[in-house]
Design a protein around this motif. Structure first.
Motif, PDB file in Angstrom:
ATOM      1  N   VAL A  31       0.822  -1.205   0.000  1.00  0.00           N
ATOM      2  CA  VAL A  31       0.000   0.000   0.000  1.00  0.00           C
ATOM      3  C   VAL A  31       0.859   1.260   0.000  1.00  0.00           C
ATOM      4  O   VAL A  31       0.351   2.348  -0.256  1.00  0.00           O
ATOM      5  N   ALA A  32       2.145   1.094   0.295  1.00  0.00           N
ATOM      6  CA  ALA A  32       3.039   2.254   0.285  1.00  0.00           C
ATOM      7  C   ALA A  32       4.481   1.766   0.166  1.00  0.00           C
ATOM      8  O   ALA A  32       4.787   0.600   0.432  1.00  0.00           O
ATOM      9  N   ARG A  33       5.332   2.698  -0.234  1.00  0.00           N
ATOM     10  CA  ARG A  33       6.772   2.456  -0.249  1.00  0.00           C
ATOM     11  C   ARG A  33       7.425   3.650   0.426  1.00  0.00           C
ATOM     12  O   ARG A  33       7.181   4.792   0.063  1.00  0.00           O
ATOM     13  N   VAL A  34       8.234   3.368   1.443  1.00  0.00           N
ATOM     14  CA  VAL A  34       8.908   4.418   2.208  1.00  0.00           C
ATOM     15  C   VAL A  34      10.412   4.236   2.005  1.00  0.00           C
ATOM     16  O   VAL A  34      10.987   3.255   2.472  1.00  0.00           O
ATOM     17  N   ASP A  35      11.017   5.174   1.310  1.00  0.00           N
ATOM     18  CA  ASP A  35      12.456   5.113   1.021  1.00  0.00           C
ATOM     19  C   ASP A  35      12.876   3.738   0.512  1.00  0.00           C
ATOM     20  O   ASP A  35      13.879   3.165   0.955  1.00  0.00           O
ATOM     21  N   GLY A  36      12.078   3.168  -0.381  1.00  0.00           N
ATOM     22  CA  GLY A  36      12.410   1.899  -1.004  1.00  0.00           C
ATOM     23  C   GLY A  36      11.878   0.667  -0.287  1.00  0.00           C
ATOM     24  O   GLY A  36      11.933  -0.428  -0.823  1.00  0.00           O
ATOM     25  N   LYS A  37      11.347   0.802   0.925  1.00  0.00           N
ATOM     26  CA  LYS A  37      10.813  -0.348   1.680  1.00  0.00           C
ATOM     27  C   LYS A  37       9.287  -0.357   1.555  1.00  0.00           C
ATOM     28  O   LYS A  37       8.627   0.644   1.809  1.00  0.00           O
ATOM     29  N   PHE A  38       8.747  -1.509   1.166  1.00  0.00           N
ATOM     30  CA  PHE A  38       7.301  -1.618   1.003  1.00  0.00           C
ATOM     31  C   PHE A  38       6.594  -1.790   2.342  1.00  0.00           C
ATOM     32  O   PHE A  38       7.098  -2.447   3.248  1.00  0.00           O
ATOM     33  N   ARG A  89      14.245   3.069  10.159  1.00  0.00           N
ATOM     34  CA  ARG A  89      15.369   3.323   9.258  1.00  0.00           C
ATOM     35  C   ARG A  89      16.412   4.239   9.894  1.00  0.00           C
ATOM     36  O   ARG A  89      17.521   4.344   9.398  1.00  0.00           O
ATOM     37  N   SER A  90      16.069   4.893  10.996  1.00  0.00           N
ATOM     38  CA  SER A  90      16.991   5.815  11.653  1.00  0.00           C
ATOM     39  C   SER A  90      17.700   5.205  12.860  1.00  0.00           C
ATOM     40  O   SER A  90      18.555   5.862  13.459  1.00  0.00           O
ATOM     41  N   LEU A  91      17.366   3.995  13.228  1.00  0.00           N
ATOM     42  CA  LEU A  91      17.924   3.408  14.452  1.00  0.00           C
ATOM     43  C   LEU A  91      19.436   3.233  14.408  1.00  0.00           C
ATOM     44  O   LEU A  91      20.101   3.423  15.425  1.00  0.00           O
ATOM     45  N   ASP A  92      19.976   2.876  13.253  1.00  0.00           N
ATOM     46  CA  ASP A  92      21.433   2.671  13.156  1.00  0.00           C
ATOM     47  C   ASP A  92      22.205   3.933  13.544  1.00  0.00           C
ATOM     48  O   ASP A  92      23.249   3.854  14.171  1.00  0.00           O
TER      49      ASP A  92
END
Length: 190
Positions: A31-38, A89-92
């Motif tokens: 239903v969506a893609r966020v910075d390349g992740k579905f 995606r920001s945890l690293d």
């Protein structure tokens, strides 16, 4: 011979239709893609179901401000999942292993408490969820955000709200099959 080919084609077509309907019913479509992740529909289903159950059980006046402002549980759930994806995606950048260890410790504290049976009854009544589903969809993401908030505020001068807003505005988000669009860091109606 032609009759056998027609029969095989009909069976293949029937199996294909059943497969497609099953995939749709179970939420196996993006239903969506966020910075390349579905983001798959099955990911927003538990939050949508919980929001609807809570609205029906306690009334709209007791529903969270996010749900009240959006008036659409599916939209609120998708927005929440998009923000969670940005956080994930920001945890690293802020020490993924430490954050995950602290979250796991907090989750264990909650799960081992004396009131677990009461929590499970309340979850079933108000959210239409079992404890494991609640842990996966609500507790872990919320605790992760709390720990990340502490890290962001310690590391940046702008504060967490400005940081997450900046991430949301700069994210590459595409929405599929739903009547929404990601614009300027917010999920809006098309």
């Amino acid at each position: 011979m032609a009759w056998i080919l027609n029969k095989k084609a009909f069976v293949i077509l029937g199996v294909g239709v059943i497969f497609c309907f099953s995939a749709i019913a179970l939420g196996f479509f993006p239903v969506a893609r966020v910075d390349g992740k579905f983001i798959w529909y099955r990911e927003i289903m538990p939050l949508t179901r919980a929001a609807k159950a809570m609205q029906e059980t306690v009334g709209s006046e007791m529903v969270s401000p996010l749900l009240q402002s959006m008036q659409d549980p599916r939209r609120a759930a998708l927005h929440e999942i998009i923000v969670r994806s940005l956080i994930e995606r920001s945890l690293d950048e802020f020490g993924r292993a430490d954050i995950e260890a602290r979250v796991e410790k907090e989750v264990q504290n909650i799960a081992s408490g004396d009131g677990r049976t009461s929590i499970e009854r309340t979850l079933k009544k108000y959210y239409n969820m079992n404890y494991k589903e609640f842990e996966r969809t609500m507790i872990i993401p919320s605790m992760t955000e709390v720990v990340l908030r502490e890290r962001v505020e310690a590391k940046t001068s702008s504060g967490y709200s400005a940081w997450i807003e900046g991430r949301a505005k700069s994210a590459d988000v595409k929405v599929f099959f739903l009547p929404y669009v990601w614009r300027d860091g917010r999920l809006e109606n098309k």
